[in-house]
Scaffold this active site. Structure first.
Site, PDB file in Angstrom:
ATOM      1  N   PHE A   1     -25.282  -3.366   4.684  1.00  0.00           N
ATOM      2  CA  PHE A   1     -24.771  -3.839   3.414  1.00  0.00           C
ATOM      3  C   PHE A   1     -23.307  -3.511   3.128  1.00  0.00           C
ATOM      4  O   PHE A   1     -22.905  -2.367   3.012  1.00  0.00           O
ATOM      5  CB  PHE A   1     -25.637  -3.286   2.291  1.00  0.00           C
ATOM      6  CG  PHE A   1     -25.335  -3.898   0.957  1.00  0.00           C
ATOM      7  CD1 PHE A   1     -25.780  -5.168   0.665  1.00  0.00           C
ATOM      8  CD2 PHE A   1     -24.598  -3.209   0.029  1.00  0.00           C
ATOM      9  CE1 PHE A   1     -25.509  -5.739  -0.561  1.00  0.00           C
ATOM     10  CE2 PHE A   1     -24.324  -3.777  -1.205  1.00  0.00           C
ATOM     11  CZ  PHE A   1     -24.781  -5.038  -1.495  1.00  0.00           C
TER      12      PHE A   1
ATOM     13  N   GLU B   1     -24.480   4.456  -5.125  1.00  0.00           N
ATOM     14  CA  GLU B   1     -24.650   2.985  -5.082  1.00  0.00           C
ATOM     15  C   GLU B   1     -26.106   2.553  -4.853  1.00  0.00           C
ATOM     16  O   GLU B   1     -26.360   1.459  -4.358  1.00  0.00           O
ATOM     17  CB  GLU B   1     -23.748   2.325  -4.009  1.00  0.00           C
ATOM     18  CG  GLU B   1     -22.347   2.895  -3.839  1.00  0.00           C
ATOM     19  CD  GLU B   1     -21.424   2.738  -5.058  1.00  0.00           C
ATOM     20  OE1 GLU B   1     -21.830   2.060  -6.020  1.00  0.00           O
ATOM     21  OE2 GLU B   1     -20.325   3.303  -5.045  1.00  0.00           O
TER      22      GLU B   1
ATOM     23  N   ARG C   1     -19.361  20.785  -7.707  1.00  0.00           N
ATOM     24  CA  ARG C   1     -19.829  21.855  -8.597  1.00  0.00           C
ATOM     25  C   ARG C   1     -20.971  22.622  -7.969  1.00  0.00           C
ATOM     26  O   ARG C   1     -21.001  23.850  -7.964  1.00  0.00           O
ATOM     27  CB  ARG C   1     -20.396  21.231  -9.877  1.00  0.00           C
ATOM     28  CG  ARG C   1     -19.452  21.233 -10.982  1.00  0.00           C
ATOM     29  CD  ARG C   1     -20.086  20.671 -12.218  1.00  0.00           C
ATOM     30  NE  ARG C   1     -18.980  20.369 -13.095  1.00  0.00           N
ATOM     31  CZ  ARG C   1     -19.080  19.715 -14.233  1.00  0.00           C
ATOM     32  NH1 ARG C   1     -20.250  19.282 -14.627  1.00  0.00           N
ATOM     33  NH2 ARG C   1     -18.021  19.497 -14.959  1.00  0.00           N
TER      34      ARG C   1
ATOM     35  N   ASN D   1     -19.297  -0.933 -15.468  1.00  0.00           N
ATOM     36  CA  ASN D   1     -18.281  -1.627 -14.661  1.00  0.00           C
ATOM     37  C   ASN D   1     -16.961  -0.871 -14.523  1.00  0.00           C
ATOM     38  O   ASN D   1     -16.072  -1.298 -13.794  1.00  0.00           O
ATOM     39  CB  ASN D   1     -18.000  -3.007 -15.258  1.00  0.00           C
ATOM     40  CG  ASN D   1     -19.201  -3.926 -15.144  1.00  0.00           C
ATOM     41  OD1 ASN D   1     -20.025  -3.755 -14.243  1.00  0.00           O
ATOM     42  ND2 ASN D   1     -19.325  -4.859 -16.049  1.00  0.00           N
TER      43      ASN D   1
ATOM     44  N   LYS E   1     -17.601   6.176 -11.303  1.00  0.00           N
ATOM     45  CA  LYS E   1     -19.008   6.499 -11.073  1.00  0.00           C
ATOM     46  C   LYS E   1     -19.194   7.383  -9.841  1.00  0.00           C
ATOM     47  O   LYS E   1     -19.758   8.473  -9.915  1.00  0.00           O
ATOM     48  CB  LYS E   1     -19.830   5.208 -10.937  1.00  0.00           C
ATOM     49  CG  LYS E   1     -19.762   4.338 -12.188  1.00  0.00           C
ATOM     50  CD  LYS E   1     -20.447   3.008 -12.017  1.00  0.00           C
ATOM     51  CE  LYS E   1     -19.750   2.050 -11.078  1.00  0.00           C
ATOM     52  NZ  LYS E   1     -18.442   1.598 -11.580  1.00  0.00           N
ATOM     53  N   THR E   2     -18.694   6.908  -8.705  1.00  0.00           N
ATOM     54  CA  THR E   2     -18.822   7.696  -7.471  1.00  0.00           C
ATOM     55  C   THR E   2     -18.012   8.990  -7.584  1.00  0.00           C
ATOM     56  O   THR E   2     -18.456  10.060  -7.149  1.00  0.00           O
ATOM     57  CB  THR E   2     -18.376   6.858  -6.261  1.00  0.00           C
ATOM     58  OG1 THR E   2     -19.268   5.748  -6.153  1.00  0.00           O
ATOM     59  CG2 THR E   2     -18.420   7.651  -4.971  1.00  0.00           C
ATOM     60  N   THR E   3     -16.833   8.893  -8.191  1.00  0.00           N
ATOM     61  CA  THR E   3     -16.004  10.085  -8.410  1.00  0.00           C
ATOM     62  C   THR E   3     -16.797  11.147  -9.171  1.00  0.00           C
ATOM     63  O   THR E   3     -16.768  12.329  -8.806  1.00  0.00           O
ATOM     64  CB  THR E   3     -14.749   9.715  -9.236  1.00  0.00           C
ATOM     65  OG1 THR E   3     -14.180   8.525  -8.711  1.00  0.00           O
ATOM     66  CG2 THR E   3     -13.728  10.828  -9.213  1.00  0.00           C
TER      67      THR E   3
ATOM     68  N   LYS F   1     -14.250   2.295 -13.618  1.00  0.00           N
ATOM     69  CA  LYS F   1     -14.035   3.178 -12.479  1.00  0.00           C
ATOM     70  C   LYS F   1     -14.467   4.602 -12.820  1.00  0.00           C
ATOM     71  O   LYS F   1     -14.240   5.067 -13.930  1.00  0.00           O
ATOM     72  CB  LYS F   1     -12.546   3.192 -12.118  1.00  0.00           C
ATOM     73  CG  LYS F   1     -12.193   4.183 -11.022  1.00  0.00           C
ATOM     74  CD  LYS F   1     -10.727   4.092 -10.659  1.00  0.00           C
ATOM     75  CE  LYS F   1     -10.266   5.269  -9.815  1.00  0.00           C
ATOM     76  NZ  LYS F   1     -10.948   5.368  -8.523  1.00  0.00           N
TER      77      LYS F   1
ATOM     78  N   TRP G   1     -20.056  -5.793   0.754  1.00  0.00           N
ATOM     79  CA  TRP G   1     -19.959  -6.983  -0.092  1.00  0.00           C
ATOM     80  C   TRP G   1     -19.954  -8.247   0.750  1.00  0.00           C
ATOM     81  O   TRP G   1     -20.343  -9.308   0.302  1.00  0.00           O
ATOM     82  CB  TRP G   1     -18.696  -6.942  -0.949  1.00  0.00           C
ATOM     83  CG  TRP G   1     -18.717  -5.801  -1.890  1.00  0.00           C
ATOM     84  CD1 TRP G   1     -17.868  -4.737  -1.926  1.00  0.00           C
ATOM     85  CD2 TRP G   1     -19.675  -5.568  -2.925  1.00  0.00           C
ATOM     86  NE1 TRP G   1     -18.237  -3.871  -2.920  1.00  0.00           N
ATOM     87  CE2 TRP G   1     -19.343  -4.357  -3.547  1.00  0.00           C
ATOM     88  CE3 TRP G   1     -20.793  -6.272  -3.386  1.00  0.00           C
ATOM     89  CZ2 TRP G   1     -20.077  -3.836  -4.591  1.00  0.00           C
ATOM     90  CZ3 TRP G   1     -21.516  -5.748  -4.430  1.00  0.00           C
ATOM     91  CH2 TRP G   1     -21.155  -4.543  -5.026  1.00  0.00           C
TER      92      TRP G   1
HETATM   93  P1  ATP Z   1     -14.800   5.354  -7.864  1.00  0.00           P
HETATM   94  O1  ATP Z   1     -15.335   5.423  -6.454  1.00  0.00           O
HETATM   95  O2  ATP Z   1     -13.330   5.231  -7.898  1.00  0.00           O
HETATM   96  O3  ATP Z   1     -15.356   6.429  -8.754  1.00  0.00           O
HETATM   97  P2  ATP Z   1     -16.764   3.538  -8.900  1.00  0.00           P
HETATM   98  O4  ATP Z   1     -17.767   4.223  -8.083  1.00  0.00           O
HETATM   99  O5  ATP Z   1     -16.893   3.648 -10.399  1.00  0.00           O
HETATM  100  O6  ATP Z   1     -15.298   3.968  -8.482  1.00  0.00           O
HETATM  101  P3  ATP Z   1     -17.491   1.036  -7.616  1.00  0.00           P
HETATM  102  O7  ATP Z   1     -18.074  -0.052  -8.429  1.00  0.00           O
HETATM  103  O8  ATP Z   1     -18.395   1.814  -6.731  1.00  0.00           O
HETATM  104  O9  ATP Z   1     -16.694   1.980  -8.622  1.00  0.00           O
HETATM  105  O10 ATP Z   1     -16.303   0.427  -6.797  1.00  0.00           O
HETATM  106  C1  ATP Z   1     -15.685   1.073  -5.749  1.00  0.00           C
HETATM  107  C2  ATP Z   1     -14.243   0.691  -5.608  1.00  0.00           C
HETATM  108  O11 ATP Z   1     -13.834  -0.300  -6.515  1.00  0.00           O
HETATM  109  C3  ATP Z   1     -13.290   1.871  -5.880  1.00  0.00           C
HETATM  110  O12 ATP Z   1     -12.228   1.769  -4.975  1.00  0.00           O
HETATM  111  C4  ATP Z   1     -12.820   1.670  -7.274  1.00  0.00           C
HETATM  112  O13 ATP Z   1     -11.504   2.161  -7.515  1.00  0.00           O
HETATM  113  C5  ATP Z   1     -12.846   0.184  -7.410  1.00  0.00           C
HETATM  114  N1  ATP Z   1     -13.208  -0.172  -8.785  1.00  0.00           N
HETATM  115  C6  ATP Z   1     -14.007   0.505  -9.645  1.00  0.00           C
HETATM  116  N2  ATP Z   1     -14.092  -0.119 -10.836  1.00  0.00           N
HETATM  117  C7  ATP Z   1     -13.301  -1.221 -10.743  1.00  0.00           C
HETATM  118  C8  ATP Z   1     -12.938  -2.273 -11.667  1.00  0.00           C
HETATM  119  N3  ATP Z   1     -13.404  -2.308 -12.901  1.00  0.00           N
HETATM  120  N4  ATP Z   1     -12.105  -3.258 -11.191  1.00  0.00           N
HETATM  121  C9  ATP Z   1     -11.643  -3.232  -9.938  1.00  0.00           C
HETATM  122  N5  ATP Z   1     -11.943  -2.264  -9.019  1.00  0.00           N
HETATM  123  C10 ATP Z   1     -12.755  -1.270  -9.424  1.00  0.00           C
HETATM  124 MG    MG Z   2     -18.992   3.736  -6.576  1.00  0.00          MG
END
Ligand code: ATP
Ligand code: MG
Length: 197
Positions: A92, A129, A52, A38, A42-44, A40, A94
């Site tokens: 898709f 995702e 890389r 949960n 993952k995508t980063t 932040k 949310w």
């Molecule tokens: P990012 O893309 O920043 O690496 P993520 O892939 O880990 O985030 P996702 O679950 O895909 O997170 O959510 C995408 C969006 O939601 C991003 O803008 C991210 O900053 C935000 N986000 C990620 N984790 C959280 C959290 N725990 N609470 C609120 N917003 C979040």
């Molecule tokens: Mg993500």
């Protein structure tokens, strides 16, 4: 024994352990990395791995199984380096409440993903995702797992998304579960261009 002697002794032990592990890890093959949880990042992390790969002159492909409302900064950059992107243009998010349309969009994007997963030219495939498509049963889990497992030997795959199912964790070589400690959004800070997307 001085503090420095203690430090040297400790570091020597660590080095021996690391050297030993490096010596043991001799297998050369592509791997499956799952980045879930949960927190932040993952995508980063997925895009960091793509950068890389491309930086070393290898080919990488990106498939995104969710359509955010924002343009994605990484896409703007990486497409200039020849990285193909497949994104669920419609379907898709949310907000969607149309299961049929979501499944149709997921299936269309998955067909492209399969092509990348069969092509040995691609050193890395990012399936961003993907976990949600499995969690919602939008894609057949068995088919997805089989395609990932049967990919070319030298190809690696990064899968991101919350709630990675057990079967996906099981077939992965590396699994990172990113924990949410806190997030700016829950303190009322708006998602920022150039930071969050
Ligand atoms: P990012 O893309 O920043 O690496 P993520 O892939 O880990 O985030 P996702 O679950 O895909 O997170 O959510 C995408 C969006 O939601 C991003 O803008 C991210 O900053 C935000 N986000 C990620 N984790 C959280 C959290 N725990 N609470 C609120 N917003 C979040
Ligand atoms: Mg993500």
């Amino acid at each position: 024994m001085t503090d420095n002697d203690k430090h040297v002794k400790k570091q020597k032990k660590i080095k021996e352990k690391v050297d030993n592990n490096v010596a043991i890890a001799q297998e050369e093959r592509g791997i499956v990395i799952v980045i879930t949880g949960n927190g932040k990042g993952k995508t980063t992390a997925g895009f960091g791995t793509v950068a890389r790969c491309v930086g070393h002159g290898y080919k990488a492909a990106v498939v995104q199984f969710i359509k955010g409302t924002w343009e994605c900064g990484e896409r703007v950059l990486l497409e200039k380096s020849g990285v193909p992107f497949e994104v669920m243009g419609t379907g898709f998010t949310w907000e969607t409440q149309n299961r049929e349309a979501d499944i149709a969009a997921a299936t269309r994007v998955w067909k492209k993903a399969i092509e990348f997963l069969k092509d040995p030219e691609y050193h890395l495939v990012l399936l961003d995702e993907l976990t949600y498509m499995l969690g919602y049963d939008y894609l057949p889990k068995d088919e997805v797992l089989t395609a990932i497992q049967q990919r070319p030997e030298n190809q690696s795959v990064v899968i991101t998304g919350r709630g990675a199912p057990t079967e996906l964790r099981d077939i992965a070589d590396t699994v990172s579960d990113i924990k949410n400690v806190k997030h700016a959004f829950t303190q009322g800070v708006k998602a920022r261009k150039g930071v969050d997307w």
